[in-house]
Design an enzyme around this catalytic site. Structure first.
Site, PDB file in Angstrom:
ATOM      1  N   GLN A 239       3.865   7.538   2.170  1.00  0.00           N
ATOM      2  CA  GLN A 239       3.111   6.853   3.209  1.00  0.00           C
ATOM      3  C   GLN A 239       2.940   5.405   2.768  1.00  0.00           C
ATOM      4  O   GLN A 239       2.405   5.135   1.685  1.00  0.00           O
ATOM      5  CB  GLN A 239       1.748   7.519   3.402  1.00  0.00           C
ATOM      6  CG  GLN A 239       1.838   8.916   3.992  1.00  0.00           C
ATOM      7  CD  GLN A 239       2.156   8.873   5.477  1.00  0.00           C
ATOM      8  OE1 GLN A 239       1.285   8.676   6.298  1.00  0.00           O
ATOM      9  NE2 GLN A 239       3.430   9.069   5.820  1.00  0.00           N
TER      10      GLN A 239
ATOM     11  N   TRP B  84      -9.651   9.209  -0.948  1.00  0.00           N
ATOM     12  CA  TRP B  84      -9.942   8.500   0.301  1.00  0.00           C
ATOM     13  C   TRP B  84     -11.318   7.844   0.300  1.00  0.00           C
ATOM     14  O   TRP B  84     -11.581   6.957   1.105  1.00  0.00           O
ATOM     15  CB  TRP B  84      -9.792   9.434   1.505  1.00  0.00           C
ATOM     16  CG  TRP B  84      -8.365   9.583   1.962  1.00  0.00           C
ATOM     17  CD1 TRP B  84      -7.635  10.736   2.041  1.00  0.00           C
ATOM     18  CD2 TRP B  84      -7.495   8.538   2.435  1.00  0.00           C
ATOM     19  NE1 TRP B  84      -6.362  10.470   2.506  1.00  0.00           N
ATOM     20  CE2 TRP B  84      -6.261   9.126   2.763  1.00  0.00           C
ATOM     21  CE3 TRP B  84      -7.635   7.159   2.590  1.00  0.00           C
ATOM     22  CZ2 TRP B  84      -5.165   8.389   3.249  1.00  0.00           C
ATOM     23  CZ3 TRP B  84      -6.548   6.425   3.069  1.00  0.00           C
ATOM     24  CH2 TRP B  84      -5.343   7.042   3.395  1.00  0.00           C
TER      25      TRP B  84
ATOM     26  N   TRP C 101       0.827  -1.216   0.000  1.00  0.00           N
ATOM     27  CA  TRP C 101       0.000   0.000   0.000  1.00  0.00           C
ATOM     28  C   TRP C 101       0.858   1.262   0.000  1.00  0.00           C
ATOM     29  O   TRP C 101       1.904   1.324   0.668  1.00  0.00           O
ATOM     30  CB  TRP C 101      -0.843   0.006   1.269  1.00  0.00           C
ATOM     31  CG  TRP C 101      -1.421   1.346   1.611  1.00  0.00           C
ATOM     32  CD1 TRP C 101      -0.847   2.336   2.363  1.00  0.00           C
ATOM     33  CD2 TRP C 101      -2.691   1.844   1.195  1.00  0.00           C
ATOM     34  NE1 TRP C 101      -1.696   3.418   2.447  1.00  0.00           N
ATOM     35  CE2 TRP C 101      -2.837   3.139   1.732  1.00  0.00           C
ATOM     36  CE3 TRP C 101      -3.734   1.318   0.417  1.00  0.00           C
ATOM     37  CZ2 TRP C 101      -3.975   3.922   1.521  1.00  0.00           C
ATOM     38  CZ3 TRP C 101      -4.864   2.094   0.213  1.00  0.00           C
ATOM     39  CH2 TRP C 101      -4.978   3.379   0.758  1.00  0.00           C
TER      40      TRP C 101
ATOM     41  N   GLU D 218      -5.305  19.122   5.020  1.00  0.00           N
ATOM     42  CA  GLU D 218      -4.128  18.262   5.176  1.00  0.00           C
ATOM     43  C   GLU D 218      -3.035  18.686   4.199  1.00  0.00           C
ATOM     44  O   GLU D 218      -3.281  19.411   3.231  1.00  0.00           O
ATOM     45  CB  GLU D 218      -4.510  16.792   4.906  1.00  0.00           C
ATOM     46  CG  GLU D 218      -5.566  16.254   5.879  1.00  0.00           C
ATOM     47  CD  GLU D 218      -5.892  14.774   5.706  1.00  0.00           C
ATOM     48  OE1 GLU D 218      -6.047  14.097   6.729  1.00  0.00           O
ATOM     49  OE2 GLU D 218      -5.989  14.291   4.561  1.00  0.00           O
TER      50      GLU D 218
ATOM     51  N   TRP E  28      -4.218   0.522   4.270  1.00  0.00           N
ATOM     52  CA  TRP E  28      -3.611   1.522   5.146  1.00  0.00           C
ATOM     53  C   TRP E  28      -3.343   0.904   6.522  1.00  0.00           C
ATOM     54  O   TRP E  28      -4.190   0.225   7.085  1.00  0.00           O
ATOM     55  CB  TRP E  28      -4.549   2.727   5.262  1.00  0.00           C
ATOM     56  CG  TRP E  28      -3.922   3.907   5.949  1.00  0.00           C
ATOM     57  CD1 TRP E  28      -3.232   4.926   5.354  1.00  0.00           C
ATOM     58  CD2 TRP E  28      -3.932   4.178   7.356  1.00  0.00           C
ATOM     59  NE1 TRP E  28      -2.807   5.815   6.311  1.00  0.00           N
ATOM     60  CE2 TRP E  28      -3.219   5.385   7.553  1.00  0.00           C
ATOM     61  CE3 TRP E  28      -4.449   3.527   8.471  1.00  0.00           C
ATOM     62  CZ2 TRP E  28      -3.030   5.956   8.802  1.00  0.00           C
ATOM     63  CZ3 TRP E  28      -4.261   4.094   9.727  1.00  0.00           C
ATOM     64  CH2 TRP E  28      -3.558   5.292   9.881  1.00  0.00           C
TER      65      TRP E  28
ATOM     66  N   ASP F 161       1.439  16.959   9.046  1.00  0.00           N
ATOM     67  CA  ASP F 161       1.900  17.134   7.669  1.00  0.00           C
ATOM     68  C   ASP F 161       2.804  18.359   7.482  1.00  0.00           C
ATOM     69  O   ASP F 161       2.579  19.201   6.601  1.00  0.00           O
ATOM     70  CB  ASP F 161       0.698  17.186   6.694  1.00  0.00           C
ATOM     71  CG  ASP F 161      -0.248  16.014   6.874  1.00  0.00           C
ATOM     72  OD1 ASP F 161       0.178  14.986   7.422  1.00  0.00           O
ATOM     73  OD2 ASP F 161      -1.429  16.130   6.473  1.00  0.00           O
TER      74      ASP F 161
ATOM     75  N   ASN G 155       0.088   5.796   0.220  1.00  0.00           N
ATOM     76  CA  ASN G 155      -0.705   7.015   0.008  1.00  0.00           C
ATOM     77  C   ASN G 155       0.232   8.200  -0.179  1.00  0.00           C
ATOM     78  O   ASN G 155       1.098   8.112  -1.068  1.00  0.00           O
ATOM     79  CB  ASN G 155      -1.850   7.185   1.017  1.00  0.00           C
ATOM     80  CG  ASN G 155      -1.517   7.198   2.484  1.00  0.00           C
ATOM     81  OD1 ASN G 155      -1.177   6.179   3.047  1.00  0.00           O
ATOM     82  ND2 ASN G 155      -1.644   8.331   3.135  1.00  0.00           N
ATOM     83  N   ASP G 156       0.082   9.264   0.547  1.00  0.00           N
ATOM     84  CA  ASP G 156       0.732  10.541   0.204  1.00  0.00           C
ATOM     85  C   ASP G 156       2.219  10.457  -0.160  1.00  0.00           C
ATOM     86  O   ASP G 156       2.994   9.771   0.505  1.00  0.00           O
ATOM     87  CB  ASP G 156       0.690  11.515   1.387  1.00  0.00           C
ATOM     88  CG  ASP G 156      -0.631  11.594   2.081  1.00  0.00           C
ATOM     89  OD1 ASP G 156      -1.602  10.999   1.607  1.00  0.00           O
ATOM     90  OD2 ASP G 156      -0.683  12.261   3.126  1.00  0.00           O
TER      91      ASP G 156
HETATM   92  C1  FRU Z   1      -3.504  12.587   3.921  1.00  0.00           C
HETATM   93  C2  FRU Z   1      -3.223  12.011   5.291  1.00  0.00           C
HETATM   94  C3  FRU Z   1      -2.323  12.928   6.092  1.00  0.00           C
HETATM   95  C4  FRU Z   1      -1.684  11.991   7.060  1.00  0.00           C
HETATM   96  C5  FRU Z   1      -1.525  10.738   6.243  1.00  0.00           C
HETATM   97  C6  FRU Z   1      -1.658   9.469   7.007  1.00  0.00           C
HETATM   98  O1  FRU Z   1      -3.880  11.648   2.970  1.00  0.00           O
HETATM   99  O2  FRU Z   1      -4.452  11.794   5.968  1.00  0.00           O
HETATM  100  O3  FRU Z   1      -2.988  14.008   6.694  1.00  0.00           O
HETATM  101  O4  FRU Z   1      -0.454  12.469   7.520  1.00  0.00           O
HETATM  102  O5  FRU Z   1      -2.518  10.786   5.236  1.00  0.00           O
HETATM  103  O6  FRU Z   1      -1.334   8.352   6.211  1.00  0.00           O
END
Ligand code: FRU
Length: 484
Positions: free
Chosen positions: A38, A294, A19, A202, A46, A149, A21-22
């Site tokens: 991430q 999301w 997985w 964020e 996640w 963040d 993400n950011d």
């Molecule tokens: C944004 C977020 C951030 C956080 C991260 C957690 O997608 O929610 O605010 O740091 O992902 O994975």
């Protein structure tokens, strides 16, 4: 799952088997671009959030490296940034060394279940290969569960200071802190709430950007929002203005409560948490977003990898005829992308797509049909629909595809993925998304550039003043574009 191989993009970064993400810690250092992200090192959903790591020298071909900052029993490693500490302000580097410093959010949960988010440091003195946590962590803790963040940059010359923008997420506020050494931080100002506030704020960013064709720069504040974005769910808005080292002042705020009246980095469903690279030479600015949303990110039908980044986009500002400054984005494309021009009324089909036929084999064979770039124009005021599908030359359309429509009367562009392959994995996924066409001086044609890379489609118009990023999960890889 057999389809997974064909859905893995070639030039959009994916983790090999896990997985993501950011994007995090984007930094250029000694000829290499570092992309942290991430990551769940142990799964396709996640959790166990750590900083994964990949590097590239061309922003297109990425090599995944071992996890840089793993989660521990005490903390997950949430989003943040990285800088080159050229002046060794934090003192992490010995004489001949240069430290890379990551500033991330320590996300912790107390025994009674209450969350806490505070800002922490990790550093590398071997050009990013290995990372150590700073013993004095966290360096910034305000006792909040919604404080995350951090994006850090150096402001000014030798007598300058570090600046951190960081969100108080549920307050819809970007807070500015300054520091001489990355270890002690002082709150100096705040920006927001402003414009879209239908979800948490964020992943902020703040940077100077050139205005094309002038000697001027403006400062740009990036704010991601989840949910409540223009296309629904998570998305990224921006503000153009000025920054004096302490205060950010936007040059255009509207009292309108209509999302369409705000500035969005991308009008599609799948562009979130976008931030920029630090320390790029020559004042150039490259951004990357997470190509998902999301609302359904946890359900997208790929395995064992899940989610990709957007293409890297070079950004600058354009002064529009209405006097406002807008961000222009141009994707960094691989040299071997297949480029196809679509004449009016015609069809363009990329050749060599057979290799895309999935054999259910190794999941890391590098992607489906490679990157395709279709270019076309629509006469000013005209309307046209283009269908992107998996058909071969001369084969009739079977109704499956992504439909992209320019509506000259309404002044809009839309992407309809309700008939684009697998749409059933989540009820919020299937959508028709749209954007206003960018303002133009005269009766200029509408130019379109459609970048197709397996499961990610990025549509650009107005030379990049409008972008829409959409995930698709086709039955056959998309390689034909037909004017409908
Ligand atoms: C944004 C977020 C951030 C956080 C991260 C957690 O997608 O929610 O605010 O740091 O992902 O994975």
């Amino acid at each position: 799952i057999a389809e997974t191989t064909a859905w893995r993009p070639a030039a959009h970064f994916t983790a090999r088997a896990t997985w993501l993400n950011d994007p995090n810690g984007l930094v250029y250092h000694r000829g290499t671009y570092h992309l942290f992200f991430q990551n769940n090192p142990h799964g396709s959903s996640w959790g166990n959030i750590s900083w994964g790591h990949a590097t590239s020298t061309d922003l297109v071909n990425w090599t995944e490296l071992p996890v840089a900052i793993p989660c521990t029993d005490e903390e997950m490693v949430f989003s943040g940034s990285a800088v080159v500490d050229h002046r060794n302000t934090a003192g992490f580097a010995a004489d001949t060394e240069t430290a890379l410093v990551a500033v991330y959010t320590s996300a912790t949960t107390a025994a009674d279940g209450t969350g806490r988010q505070a800002q922490s440091l990790a550093y590398s003195v071997d050009d990013g290969a290995t990372w150590s946590r700073y013993a004095g962590n966290p360096v910034l803790d305000i006792g909040s569960a919604e404080f995350r963040d951090p994006k850090v940059f150096w402001y000014g010359g030798d007598d300058g200071h570090w600046v951190m923008v960081v969100v108080e997420a549920t307050e819809h506020r970007v807070v500015v802190y300054t520091s001489p050494d990355l270890k002690t931080w002082q709150r100096v100002s705040a920006f927001g709430p402003a414009h879209a506030t239908g979800g948490v704020w964020e992943c902020p960013d703040l940077f100077p950007l050139r205005v094309a064709g002038t000697q001027e720069t403006r400062w740009v504040m990036i704010v991601s929002l989840n949910p409540g974005s223009f296309a629904g769910g998570s998305g990224t808005q921006y503000f153009v203005g000025d920054f004096d080292g302490v205060n950010f002042t936007p040059e255009h705020l509207t009292a309108s409560d209509q999302l369409v009246d705000y500035d969005w980095l991308d009008y599609g469903r799948d562009y979130y948490a976008a931030v920029s690279f630090s320390d790029v030479p020559d004042g150039r600015r490259f951004m990357v977003g997470w190509a998902s949303n999301w609302e359904y990110a946890g359900e997208t039908p790929t395995s064992p990898w899940r989610s990709s980044m957007s293409l890297v986009r070079e950004v600058d500002l354009v002064r529009s005829p209405d006097g406002r400054h807008r961000i222009r984005q141009r994707p960094v494309l691989p040299n071997d992308a297949s480029r196809l021009d679509l004449p009016p009324g015609a069809t363009a089909v990329a050749s060599g797509g057979d290799s895309a036929t999935d054999d259910g084999g190794a999941a890391d064979d590098g992607g489906a049909a490679g990157v395709l770039v279709f270019s076309m124009r629509v006469d000013a005021g005209d309307s046209a629909t283009f269908v992107l599908d998996g058909g071969a030359d001369g084969e009739p359309a079977d109704g499956e595809g992504l439909r992209i429509t320019v509506d000259g009367n309404a002044g809009t562009i839309s992407c309809d993925r309700t008939g684009a392959g697998d749409t059933g994995f989540h009820p919020a996924y299937a959508s028709v998304d749209w954007a206003p066409l960018p303002p133009s001086d005269d009766d200029a044609d509408v130019e379109l550039r459609i970048v197709v890379d397996a499961s990610v489609v990025e549509v650009y118009t107005g030379d990049g003043l409008v972008a829409l990023t959409e995930l698709v999960f086709p039955a056959r890889p998309y390689r034909r574009l037909t004017r409908g």
